[in-house]
Design an enzyme around this catalytic site. Sequence first.
Site, PDB file in Angstrom:
ATOM      1  N   SER A  52       0.803  -1.225   0.000  1.00  0.00           N
ATOM      2  CA  SER A  52       0.000   0.000   0.000  1.00  0.00           C
ATOM      3  C   SER A  52       0.834   1.271   0.000  1.00  0.00           C
ATOM      4  O   SER A  52       0.350   2.324  -0.431  1.00  0.00           O
ATOM      5  CB  SER A  52      -0.922   0.002   1.228  1.00  0.00           C
ATOM      6  OG  SER A  52      -0.184  -0.227   2.421  1.00  0.00           O
ATOM      7  N   HIS A 260      -0.769   5.616   6.996  1.00  0.00           N
ATOM      8  CA  HIS A 260      -0.266   5.656   5.623  1.00  0.00           C
ATOM      9  C   HIS A 260       0.041   7.110   5.237  1.00  0.00           C
ATOM     10  O   HIS A 260      -0.559   8.051   5.786  1.00  0.00           O
ATOM     11  CB  HIS A 260      -1.285   5.071   4.655  1.00  0.00           C
ATOM     12  CG  HIS A 260      -1.310   3.583   4.651  1.00  0.00           C
ATOM     13  ND1 HIS A 260      -2.030   2.853   5.564  1.00  0.00           N
ATOM     14  CD2 HIS A 260      -0.698   2.672   3.846  1.00  0.00           C
ATOM     15  CE1 HIS A 260      -1.871   1.565   5.333  1.00  0.00           C
ATOM     16  NE2 HIS A 260      -1.056   1.425   4.298  1.00  0.00           N
TER      17      HIS A 260
END
Length: 279
Positions: A52, A260
């Site tokens: 990711s 993230h």
Amino acid sequence: MKLTRTTPRSRRPRLVALASALAAGLALTLTGAAAAQAAPAAGTDYVALGDSYSSGVGSGDYDSASGSCDRSPHAYPALWAAAHAPATFTSLACSGALTGDVTGKQLTPLTSATDLVSITVGGNDAGFSDVMTTCVLKSQATCLSGIATANAFVDNTLPGRLDTVYADIRAKAPNAHVVVVGYPRFYELNGSCVVGLSEAERSAINSAADHLNSVTAKRAADHGFTFADVTQAFTGHEICSSGTAWLHSVNLLDLGESYHPTAAGQSGGYLPVFTAAAS
């Protein structure tokens, strides 16, 4: 009276011509240098692999065609491709990817003609996503225990899995420059956060990220790959920092984006580090 030395008229045309020739030569030299710098990127076949952090989770505007892989045009591979116009660009990076997913699903585009490969992988194998969820939702003792388990996996199991991935990449792309990109530290310690995880938990999480990077860098080096360390690029932009955070804190509405990089983290943190490593 001040005397002024003048150039004889007969010599002025020759001097003008000489100056023009020098200027033209300089322009050609600069143009040639610029072309030489641009040529490698213009002729590059680039493939982005991994999890990711390479697909761009957290940066938004996901390509619907990528499905649950959540590939974003704001991810550093796409940003690099947009800036350098390589001959070809393919990203198979996918949210949640394990080392086995890379070897089993992502290596098809690699050939002997591939010039550049980037990859982030290993964090999911070590279970860091589950560890972060545990740290947010459960006790400090449970959090620290989960981090210790992840660190043991990184020591004992992950090196072999990375070796397999890196060997497979080299076998399929023998001529490629391979850049293995690391993970940032998540927290600025003793920072601006007044609620949430304890400082002990934040410190242990940062140390685990450093440990993962250290093991990954060693495996990358042993395969002749370049390791791109993003920790310094994110310094001052971690969660709890006084500056603009380039990482999402925990988001209970979308846990997948938690921890993230934001779009700014991809462009301001990951992209320059990868660009330098790819050159």
